[in-house]
Design a protein around this motif. Structure first.
Motif, PDB file in Angstrom:
ATOM      1  N   UNK A  12    -101.773 -70.961 -28.497  1.00 19.78           N
ATOM      2  CA  UNK A  12    -102.185 -70.162 -29.652  1.00 19.78           C
ATOM      3  C   UNK A  12    -102.434 -71.066 -30.857  1.00 19.78           C
ATOM      4  N   UNK A  13    -103.457 -70.727 -31.619  1.00 23.77           N
ATOM      5  CA  UNK A  13    -103.818 -71.511 -32.804  1.00 23.77           C
ATOM      6  C   UNK A  13    -103.836 -70.589 -34.025  1.00 23.77           C
ATOM      7  N   UNK A  14    -103.138 -71.012 -35.077  1.00 25.73           N
ATOM      8  CA  UNK A  14    -103.125 -70.293 -36.345  1.00 25.73           C
ATOM      9  C   UNK A  14    -103.638 -71.228 -37.441  1.00 25.73           C
ATOM     10  N   UNK A  15    -103.885 -70.666 -38.606  1.00 24.61           N
ATOM     11  CA  UNK A  15    -104.223 -71.485 -39.768  1.00 24.61           C
ATOM     12  C   UNK A  15    -102.940 -72.047 -40.356  1.00 24.61           C
ATOM     13  N   UNK A  16    -102.923 -73.367 -40.548  1.00 29.35           N
ATOM     14  CA  UNK A  16    -101.739 -74.019 -41.080  1.00 29.35           C
ATOM     15  C   UNK A  16    -101.366 -73.456 -42.449  1.00 29.35           C
ATOM     16  N   UNK A  17    -102.363 -73.231 -43.289  1.00 31.50           N
ATOM     17  CA  UNK A  17    -102.083 -72.753 -44.646  1.00 31.50           C
ATOM     18  C   UNK A  17    -101.545 -71.328 -44.667  1.00 31.50           C
ATOM     19  N   UNK A  18    -101.681 -70.581 -43.546  1.00 31.11           N
ATOM     20  CA  UNK A  18    -101.160 -69.218 -43.479  1.00 31.11           C
ATOM     21  C   UNK A  18     -99.669 -69.177 -43.150  1.00 31.11           C
ATOM     22  N   UNK A  19     -99.112 -70.286 -42.714  1.00 28.91           N
ATOM     23  CA  UNK A  19     -97.772 -70.284 -42.124  1.00 28.91           C
ATOM     24  C   UNK A  19     -96.659 -70.390 -43.158  1.00 28.91           C
ATOM     25  N   UNK A  20     -95.465 -69.946 -42.763  1.00 28.13           N
ATOM     26  CA  UNK A  20     -94.270 -70.186 -43.551  1.00 28.13           C
ATOM     27  C   UNK A  20     -94.003 -71.687 -43.633  1.00 28.13           C
ATOM     28  N   UNK A  21     -94.268 -72.399 -42.518  1.00 28.78           N
ATOM     29  CA  UNK A  21     -93.936 -73.826 -42.446  1.00 28.78           C
ATOM     30  C   UNK A  21     -94.695 -74.643 -43.488  1.00 28.78           C
ATOM     31  N   UNK A  22     -95.942 -74.269 -43.773  1.00 28.05           N
ATOM     32  CA  UNK A  22     -96.693 -75.002 -44.796  1.00 28.05           C
ATOM     33  C   UNK A  22     -96.056 -74.834 -46.162  1.00 28.05           C
ATOM     34  N   UNK A  23     -95.522 -73.665 -46.416  1.00 24.50           N
ATOM     35  CA  UNK A  23     -94.841 -73.418 -47.690  1.00 24.50           C
ATOM     36  C   UNK A  23     -93.491 -74.131 -47.741  1.00 24.50           C
ATOM     37  N   UNK A  24     -92.804 -74.199 -46.587  1.00 25.45           N
ATOM     38  CA  UNK A  24     -91.566 -74.975 -46.511  1.00 25.45           C
ATOM     39  C   UNK A  24     -91.838 -76.433 -46.854  1.00 25.45           C
ATOM     40  N   UNK A  25     -92.934 -76.979 -46.305  1.00 23.51           N
ATOM     41  CA  UNK A  25     -93.259 -78.381 -46.540  1.00 23.51           C
ATOM     42  C   UNK A  25     -93.557 -78.644 -48.015  1.00 23.51           C
ATOM     43  N   UNK A  26     -94.108 -77.660 -48.704  1.00 26.09           N
ATOM     44  CA  UNK A  26     -94.408 -77.809 -50.127  1.00 26.09           C
ATOM     45  C   UNK A  26     -93.184 -77.544 -51.009  1.00 26.09           C
ATOM     46  N   UNK A  27     -92.048 -77.239 -50.389  1.00 32.92           N
ATOM     47  CA  UNK A  27     -90.832 -76.997 -51.144  1.00 32.92           C
ATOM     48  C   UNK A  27     -90.756 -75.629 -51.774  1.00 32.92           C
ATOM     49  N   UNK A  28     -91.532 -74.674 -51.258  1.00 36.04           N
ATOM     50  CA  UNK A  28     -91.572 -73.342 -51.858  1.00 36.04           C
ATOM     51  C   UNK A  28     -90.589 -72.371 -51.217  1.00 36.04           C
ATOM     52  N   UNK A  29     -89.969 -72.785 -50.093  1.00 40.03           N
ATOM     53  CA  UNK A  29     -89.037 -71.896 -49.407  1.00 40.03           C
ATOM     54  C   UNK A  29     -87.984 -72.688 -48.672  1.00 40.03           C
ATOM     55  N   UNK A  30     -86.881 -72.046 -48.269  1.00 35.46           N
ATOM     56  CA  UNK A  30     -85.779 -72.739 -47.611  1.00 35.46           C
ATOM     57  C   UNK A  30     -86.004 -72.939 -46.110  1.00 35.46           C
ATOM     58  N   UNK A  31     -85.243 -73.871 -45.531  1.00 36.44           N
ATOM     59  CA  UNK A  31     -85.274 -74.104 -44.088  1.00 36.44           C
ATOM     60  C   UNK A  31     -84.774 -72.881 -43.332  1.00 36.44           C
ATOM     61  N   UNK A  32     -83.732 -72.262 -43.841  1.00 35.47           N
ATOM     62  CA  UNK A  32     -83.146 -71.088 -43.196  1.00 35.47           C
ATOM     63  C   UNK A  32     -83.294 -69.889 -44.142  1.00 35.47           C
ATOM     64  N   UNK A  33     -83.991 -68.864 -43.661  1.00 29.14           N
ATOM     65  CA  UNK A  33     -84.214 -67.663 -44.477  1.00 29.14           C
ATOM     66  C   UNK A  33     -83.876 -66.436 -43.645  1.00 29.14           C
TER      67      UNK A  33
END
Length: 288
Positions: free
Chosen positions: A66-87
Motif C-alpha cells: 500500500x502507498x500513501x502520501x507521506x505528507x498526509x501521515x501522522x509520522x510526517x508530523x511526528x518528524x516535524x515535532x508537531x506530535x508525540x511518539x505515543x498518542x
C-alpha cells in the motif's frame, strides 16, 4: 522431568527473507503493546510505502505494498515535532487530527518513530494505529520500537546489498538475452529483468522510471547508405545511450529502432535527471 524438557533449547526459526522477519517483528510488537495495525514503512519522495504490516483484523485493508502520501501521515508530523511518539488519544493532538490520513483510516490511538539508514537519512517509519483510544501504553514502548526498527532497517540494508550483487550476476550470466549488434539487452532480456525489478519494487518499496526512445533516420540510413551504415548508427546510438545512464540501469533494444531504459531505484526527480542527460548526450552526438 517436565522442567528439564521445558528448558531444552528450541529449534532455531530461520526466516525466509526480510519480509518474513518483518512480519514476525510486527506481530511481536502487537502481542506486547497491543494496537490494531502495525506497519513498517519506507519513504520515497512524496510516497509513504508499506513494506510489512500486522493487524488484529483486516478491517482497514492495509497490507504490504500500500502507498500513501507521506505528507498526509501522522509520522510526517511526528518528524516535524508537531506530535508525540505515543498518542493514546491521537485526535486530541491538533496536528494529528488535521492529518488527511485520519479521514481515510479509523485512527484514535497512534504510536510511531522515524527510522534512519546508516547514512543518517530518513528511511521510513515504524508505527501503529488503533480505531479505539488506548487507556495505557507502556513507557517502554518507545525503546522497544527503536530497537525493533533499527534491527529491521539493518536487515533490509543487508538484503539490499545482496540484491545489488544478484543484479551483477544477472548481467554476467544472461548473455543469451543480449542484442548481438548493439550489446544491449534484447526484448527477452528486457522482459525478464523488468519482471524481476518490478518484484523488487513491490518488495522493498523502490520507485523506478522507464524511458522509451525511438531512433530516427534508421530506415533512411539503410536505404541511402546500406545496412552497414544503419548498423553503425545503431551501435553509435547504443553506445551514447549506455554512457548517459547509470551503471545499474537496464538498457534494451526491443525492436529495430525501439529502445527502453529501466531506471532502477529512481523517483520522479532522479528519473527526470537521467532523461535530461540522455537528451543532452544524443544532441551532442547529433542523433535524433
Amino acid at each position: 522431568m517436565s522442567k528439564l524438557a521445558d528448558s531444552r533449547p528450541q529449534v532455531l526459526h530461520v526466516y525466509e527473507d526480510f519480509a518474513d522477519a518483518a512480519r514476525s517483528a510486527l506481530q511481536l510488537l502487537q502481542r506486547e503493546l497491543g494496537m490494531g495495525l502495525w506497519v513498517f514503512t519506507r519513504t520515497s519522495d512524496e510516497h509513504w510505502i508499506v513494506l510489512a504490516a500486522a493487524h488484529q483484523e483486516p478491517r482497514d485493508g492495509v497490507t504490504a505494498g500500500h502507498v500513501f502520501r507521506w505528507s498526509d501521515s501522522f509520522c510526517s508530523r511526528l518528524l516535524r515535532g508537531e506530535g508525540p511518539t505515543i498518542a493514546p488519544r491521537a485526535l486530541e493532538v491538533e496536528a494529528y487530527a488535521a492529518a488527511p490520513i485520519a479521514k481515510a483510516l479509523p485512527i484514535e490511538a497512534y504510536i510511531g518513530i522515524p527510522l534512519l539508514n546508516a547514512d543518517g537519512e530518513l528511511f521510513g517509519t515504524l508505527c501503529a494505529i488503533d480505531p479505539e483510544p488506548q487507556a495505557d501504553v507502556p513507557e517502554a514502548a518507545g525503546i522497544m520500537l527503536k530497537m525493533v526498527g533499527d534491527l529491521l532497517v539493518t536487515l533490509l540494508d543487508r538484503e539490499l546489498r545482496l540484491t545489488k550483487v544478484q543484479r551483477q550476476l544477472e548481467v554476467i550470466e544472461d548473455m543469451a538475452m543480449r542484442d548481438v549488434l548493439t550489446g544491449l539487452w534484447n526484448r527477452r532480456g528486457w522482459q525478464e529483468l523488468a519482471r524481476v525489478e518490478e518484484g523488487r519494487c513491490k518488495r522493498y518499496g523502490h520507485p523506478a522510471g522507464v524511458l522509451a526512445i525511438d531512433l530516427d533516420g534508421l530506415t533512411a540510413a539503410h536505404d541511402t547508405y546500406g545496412h552497414d551504415a544503419g548498423d553503425e548508427l545503431l551501435r553509435r546510438f547504443a553506445k551514447v545511450l549506455q554512457a548517459a545512464v547509470r551503471d545499474q540501469d537496464i538498457v534494451a533494444r526491443v525492436g529495430g529502432d525501439e529502445f527502453l531504459v529501466l531506471i532502477v531505484e529512481s523517483g520522479e526527480t532522479s528519473t527526470r535527471m537521467v532523461e535530461a542527460r540522455v537528451r543532452a548526450a544524443l544532441e551532442d552526438a547529433e542523433i535524433s
